[in-house]
Design an enzyme around this catalytic site. Sequence first.
Site, short mmCIF file in Angstrom:
data_model
loop_
_atom_site.label_atom_id
_atom_site.label_comp_id
_atom_site.label_asym_id
_atom_site.label_seq_id
_atom_site.Cartn_x
_atom_site.Cartn_y
_atom_site.Cartn_z
N TYR A 1 0.84 -1.19 0.00
CA TYR A 1 0.00 0.00 0.00
C TYR A 1 0.88 1.24 0.00
O TYR A 1 1.50 1.59 0.99
CB TYR A 1 -0.93 0.02 1.22
CG TYR A 1 -1.77 -1.23 1.39
CD1 TYR A 1 -2.07 -2.06 0.32
CD2 TYR A 1 -2.27 -1.57 2.64
CE1 TYR A 1 -2.85 -3.20 0.50
CE2 TYR A 1 -3.05 -2.70 2.83
CZ TYR A 1 -3.33 -3.51 1.75
OH TYR A 1 -4.10 -4.65 1.94
N SER B 1 -12.25 -6.47 2.75
CA SER B 1 -13.39 -6.00 1.95
C SER B 1 -14.71 -6.59 2.44
O SER B 1 -15.52 -7.10 1.66
CB SER B 1 -13.19 -6.34 0.47
OG SER B 1 -12.08 -5.64 -0.06
N PRO B 2 -14.97 -6.50 3.76
CA PRO B 2 -16.20 -7.10 4.29
C PRO B 2 -17.46 -6.36 3.87
O PRO B 2 -18.57 -6.87 4.06
CB PRO B 2 -15.99 -7.01 5.81
CG PRO B 2 -15.11 -5.82 5.98
CD PRO B 2 -14.17 -5.86 4.82
N GLY C 1 -17.96 -5.50 0.71
CA GLY C 1 -18.07 -5.69 -0.74
C GLY C 1 -17.44 -4.57 -1.54
O GLY C 1 -17.97 -4.19 -2.58
N ARG C 2 -16.32 -4.03 -1.04
CA ARG C 2 -15.62 -2.90 -1.68
C ARG C 2 -16.54 -1.70 -1.86
O ARG C 2 -16.45 -0.96 -2.83
CB ARG C 2 -15.01 -3.32 -3.02
CG ARG C 2 -13.97 -4.43 -2.90
CD ARG C 2 -13.29 -4.69 -4.23
NE ARG C 2 -12.38 -5.84 -4.15
CZ ARG C 2 -11.12 -5.79 -3.76
NH1 ARG C 2 -10.60 -4.63 -3.39
NH2 ARG C 2 -10.37 -6.87 -3.73
N PHE D 1 -20.00 -1.74 -1.97
CA PHE D 1 -21.37 -2.05 -2.37
C PHE D 1 -22.30 -2.12 -1.17
O PHE D 1 -23.43 -1.61 -1.19
CB PHE D 1 -21.43 -3.37 -3.13
CG PHE D 1 -21.64 -3.22 -4.61
CD1 PHE D 1 -22.64 -2.39 -5.10
CD2 PHE D 1 -20.85 -3.89 -5.53
CE1 PHE D 1 -22.85 -2.24 -6.47
CE2 PHE D 1 -21.04 -3.74 -6.89
CZ PHE D 1 -22.05 -2.91 -7.36
#
Length: 328
Positions: free
Chosen positions: A61, A210-211, A213-214, A216
Amino acid sequence: MQTKKLGSLGLEIPLVGLGCMGMTSFEGADVYGKADEKESIATIHRSLELGGNFLDTADLYGPHFNEQLVAKAISGNRDRYIIATKFGYEIDDNGRMTWKLNASPDYIRKSIERSLKNLNTDVIDLYYLHRPDPKVPIEETIGAMAELVQAGKIKYIGVSEIDADLIRRAHAVAPITAVQNEVSLFSRDVETNGVLDTVNELGIGLVAYSPLGRGFLTGELKSPEDMAADDFRRQIPRFQGQQFYKNIELVKELEKMADEKGYSTSQLAIAWLIQKGITPIPGTKRVKYVEQNIEATNIRLTEAELQKIEEILPAHADTGNRSFDLPE
């Protein structure tokens, strides 16, 4: 916030961690919107105040900038934080990504010294292999990581984005504390590919990156235009074309359910993971969102609610491909 044991070797963590990736730019581009160092550091500090002391970063990162920001945020309070970082994508001596996987023992020894320096610490609590390197047997990689434990440079070993067979092979060399895979209501592969069963059998903790959903599952995305032109998610099939709008319809059903109970869709998604025994590490760089994420640890879903979630988003639901091909 309540705590739990991650794995069977004694590492104790809060129910929710904090993903730090979006707090810095990546090779000059912002991830999930513009990053602000002051706000990001304030988010880390607020998380600690609420019991959220489990921070997740990686040498990738930035590269390096994220670890350095974490070091700045925890300065003077290192002992109060549990720091997880990762290695495995090769970074050249000029700090540029090569996009080649390298999990060789020599590169591991180089990577750990660099991360220790970036994080301004003598030891890393949880050190992950970011991705398995097909050129290097997993046994060699884990063997080298075990040497780092013996040398006192890391406390616990983790592996990321790995299948059930490699988990077993890795764990046979040295005890694995955590597996970090993408897991959310939109990404339930671990339930169908043997990973969840394997970690439960072996006493390994499962950490979900990503819990949400990035993005969503936050309910904030209504159209592709809500993502900046340079947002990397535009490259992901899940966020493209008709699949985007199909996924939005699924989120709307979850929103209705969350609204009835007085919490957000994000909190519903986090609570669902916690109730499955999985540790979510939602990424945010905003104080208000870290407060909401930690508040989700107080939610207890009923059996009827869990069943309703299954009806909306079963494990085999088609939400589109979650990834895209990295450069060679």
